[in-house]
Design a protein around this motif. Structure first.
Motif, PDB file in Angstrom:
ATOM      1  N   GLY A 319      29.282  43.609  54.037  1.00 44.59           N
ATOM      2  CA  GLY A 319      29.680  42.355  54.676  1.00 44.59           C
ATOM      3  C   GLY A 319      29.509  41.125  53.820  1.00 44.59           C
ATOM      4  N   GLN A 320      29.026  41.275  52.566  1.00 45.66           N
ATOM      5  CA  GLN A 320      28.783  40.140  51.687  1.00 45.66           C
ATOM      6  C   GLN A 320      29.762  40.150  50.511  1.00 45.66           C
ATOM      7  N   ALA A 321      30.241  38.948  50.136  1.00 49.61           N
ATOM      8  CA  ALA A 321      31.162  38.822  49.009  1.00 49.61           C
ATOM      9  C   ALA A 321      30.425  39.107  47.695  1.00 49.61           C
ATOM     10  N   THR A 322      31.077  39.784  46.781  1.00 55.08           N
ATOM     11  CA  THR A 322      30.517  40.047  45.455  1.00 55.08           C
ATOM     12  C   THR A 322      30.923  38.927  44.499  1.00 55.08           C
ATOM     13  N   GLN A 323      30.257  38.864  43.367  1.00 53.57           N
ATOM     14  CA  GLN A 323      30.582  37.874  42.342  1.00 53.57           C
ATOM     15  C   GLN A 323      31.784  38.354  41.535  1.00 53.57           C
ATOM     16  N   LEU A 324      32.806  37.487  41.396  1.00 51.53           N
ATOM     17  CA  LEU A 324      34.024  37.840  40.677  1.00 51.53           C
ATOM     18  C   LEU A 324      34.308  36.789  39.623  1.00 51.53           C
ATOM     19  N   SER A 325      34.672  37.244  38.437  1.00 50.93           N
ATOM     20  CA  SER A 325      34.908  36.312  37.344  1.00 50.93           C
ATOM     21  C   SER A 325      36.380  36.190  36.957  1.00 50.93           C
ATOM     22  N   ASP A 326      37.188  37.190  37.263  1.00 52.05           N
ATOM     23  CA  ASP A 326      38.603  37.188  36.870  1.00 52.05           C
ATOM     24  C   ASP A 326      39.380  36.207  37.743  1.00 52.05           C
ATOM     25  N   LYS A 327      40.038  35.234  37.123  1.00 52.44           N
ATOM     26  CA  LYS A 327      40.799  34.213  37.853  1.00 52.44           C
ATOM     27  C   LYS A 327      42.310  34.381  37.691  1.00 52.44           C
ATOM     28  N   SER A 328      42.756  35.459  37.101  1.00 52.24           N
ATOM     29  CA  SER A 328      44.193  35.646  36.863  1.00 52.24           C
ATOM     30  C   SER A 328      44.893  36.080  38.146  1.00 52.24           C
ATOM     31  N   ARG A 329      46.217  35.809  38.185  1.00 55.61           N
ATOM     32  CA  ARG A 329      47.023  36.168  39.357  1.00 55.61           C
ATOM     33  C   ARG A 329      47.888  37.378  39.028  1.00 55.61           C
ATOM     34  N   HIS A 330      47.891  38.328  39.949  1.00 57.37           N
ATOM     35  CA  HIS A 330      48.681  39.550  39.757  1.00 57.37           C
ATOM     36  C   HIS A 330      49.101  40.103  41.121  1.00 57.37           C
ATOM     37  N   PRO A 331      50.069  41.002  41.149  1.00 56.29           N
ATOM     38  CA  PRO A 331      50.297  41.794  42.363  1.00 56.29           C
ATOM     39  C   PRO A 331      49.027  42.585  42.663  1.00 56.29           C
ATOM     40  N   ARG A 332      48.677  42.720  43.931  1.00 53.99           N
ATOM     41  CA  ARG A 332      47.408  43.359  44.290  1.00 53.99           C
ATOM     42  C   ARG A 332      47.601  44.411  45.389  1.00 53.99           C
ATOM     43  N   THR A 333      46.755  45.430  45.332  1.00 57.30           N
ATOM     44  CA  THR A 333      46.602  46.389  46.418  1.00 57.30           C
ATOM     45  C   THR A 333      45.113  46.556  46.655  1.00 57.30           C
ATOM     46  N   ALA A 334      44.673  46.417  47.919  1.00 59.31           N
ATOM     47  CA  ALA A 334      43.244  46.523  48.215  1.00 59.31           C
ATOM     48  C   ALA A 334      43.063  47.073  49.615  1.00 59.31           C
ATOM     49  N   ILE A 335      41.887  47.665  49.839  1.00 61.82           N
ATOM     50  CA  ILE A 335      41.578  48.246  51.148  1.00 61.82           C
ATOM     51  C   ILE A 335      40.175  47.848  51.562  1.00 61.82           C
TER      52      ILE A 335
END
Length: 410
Positions: A319-335
């Protein structure tokens, strides 16, 4: 932007339920009109049958009346002849006394015959009067009445046909809405899917909520059903396995076309990738998504794992957000996962006009806003594919659907 997306999502739900209720009401109206049209047609047929029967009755009565009149004339002639005979006998009685007894007997017999004929005549007269008193409407009256009823029935039929055409137009309109609804929903006892499309000035993506069951769980599949370096499009795999919903899943090594990380399918260990040390996405036997490392058979045997998928990074843990460093934009697929057997899938278009793609933080925020406890970024870019109810939904950034090594499907 996320608040507006939720608001639009709620508005679309209201509109969808309104259209479903309207469709049911119009279906009842069409059924009523069809029933009324059928009853009117039946009434017209019944009237025609009764008129034919009435005409037959009139003809029969007419023939009977004619027969009675003829019989009456015949009896009157017989009576006149009898009376004439009586007079003749009476004249001869004065000159032929020897024949008096015989003539008297004949006279008595004639009187009896006259009495009998008179009685028959009276009966025929009564029958004739009764027939005249009880005779039904004339043919002209019946025809007038029939034509009036027929005209009224034809008017009603015309009105019904007009109403039917109007209802059909509304039905067609609702059917179009219904078809549009079917493009975004799949509802069965064992699987429910809701697909919501969002388009902004520079974003185009889909959020899919899935409620699965023990009979239709989240599953994984390999390209061509084998781990041999072959690749296959999501559409091909989904059609082959009769999937309702499917997305691309793991990344793969370009040289071998084999999936990254350890591969587990349907509780069976397919291959170990000891060189991949990051946590991967695993589906437990209870239907929950988890993050784990599987670099040895011992880790697999202790993990109670049904499926694995590898790419990353992890977006939400517990339930907690992780730390993310990548700021690039791309097509995405996530679950992601909300709770037991309830999942969220996000597919984002990118690298094209009107669809810039998303950063990982923007993708993460969608799952957070929906309340997901777990979320994981899958392979994206040109591999991003969303298949639903027999067709590919998104436009791949490569211009055509890319062959991949595996998929997640329901």
């Amino acid at each position: 932007m996320e608040v507006n997306a939720v608001s639009r999502y709620q508005n679309k739900q209201k509109k969808i339920w309104f259209n479903i209720i309207t469709l049911n009401i119009l279906t009842l109206i069409i059924g009523g009109c069809a029933y009324y049209y059928y009853e009117t047609s039946t009434l017209i047929k019944s009237l025609n049958t009764k008129i034919e029967q009435q005409n037959q009755t009139i003809d029969q009565q007419h023939h009977a009346q004619t027969a009675l009149i003829d019989a009456n004339h015949s009896l009157q002639q017989q009576l006149e002849e009898a009376l004439q005979t009586k007079l003749t006998l009476e004249d001869e009685n004065t000159s032929q006394e020897g024949q008096l007894v015989a003539l008297t007997e004949q006279n008595e017999q004639l009187n009896q015959n006259i009495s009998s004929l008179s009685s028959q005549l009276d009966e025929l007269t009564k029958l004739n009067e009764q027939y005249i008193a009880e005779r039904p409407l004339s043919v002209v009256d019946l025809e007038t009445k029939y034509r009036k009823l027929l005209g009224e029935a034809q008017t009603k039929a015309s009105e019904l046909e007009t109403a039917k055409n109007e209802v059909q137009k509304e039905h067609d309109k609702i059917q179009n809405y219904y078809n549009e609804i079917n493009e975004h929903f799949y509802i069965k006892d064992d699987l429910k899917v809701k697909l919501v499309e969002t388009r902004t000035e520079n974003q185009h993506y889909w959020v899919t909520e899935v409620i699965s069951s023990d009979t239709t769980p989240l599953k994984g599949a390999m390209a061509n059903d084998t781990y041999n370096g072959n690749r296959e499009t999501i559409s091909s795999m989904a059609n082959r396995l009769n999937a309702v919903l499917a997305i691309n899943a793991s990344g793969f090594y370009a040289k071998t076309n084999k999936p990254m990380g350890t591969v587990v399918r349907n509780g069976e260990l397919i291959s170990l990738d000891s060189g991949y040390t990051e946590e991967i996405l695993s589906l437990q036997s209870d239907g929950n998504l988890n993050f784990t490392t599987v670099n040895t058979e011992e880790e697999f045997n202790s993990g109670n794992i049904e499926q694995t998928f590898t790419f990353g990074p992890i977006l939400i843990r517990d339930g907690q957000a992780t730390q993310l460093s990548d700021k690039s934009r791309h097509p995405r697929t996530a679950i992601g996962q909300l709770n037991d057997n309830r999942y969220v899938i996000v597919v984002v278009e990118g690298r094209m006009e009107g669809a810039d793609g998303m950063t990982l933080n923007e993708l993460q925020q969608i799952f957070l806003n929906l309340g997901c406890k777990t979320a994981y970024n899958l392979d994206g870019g040109g591999s991003t594919s969303l298949y639903f109810q027999g067709k590919l939904i998104n436009t791949p950034s490569d211009g055509s659907e890319r062959s991949v090594v595996d998929m997640i499907y329901f």
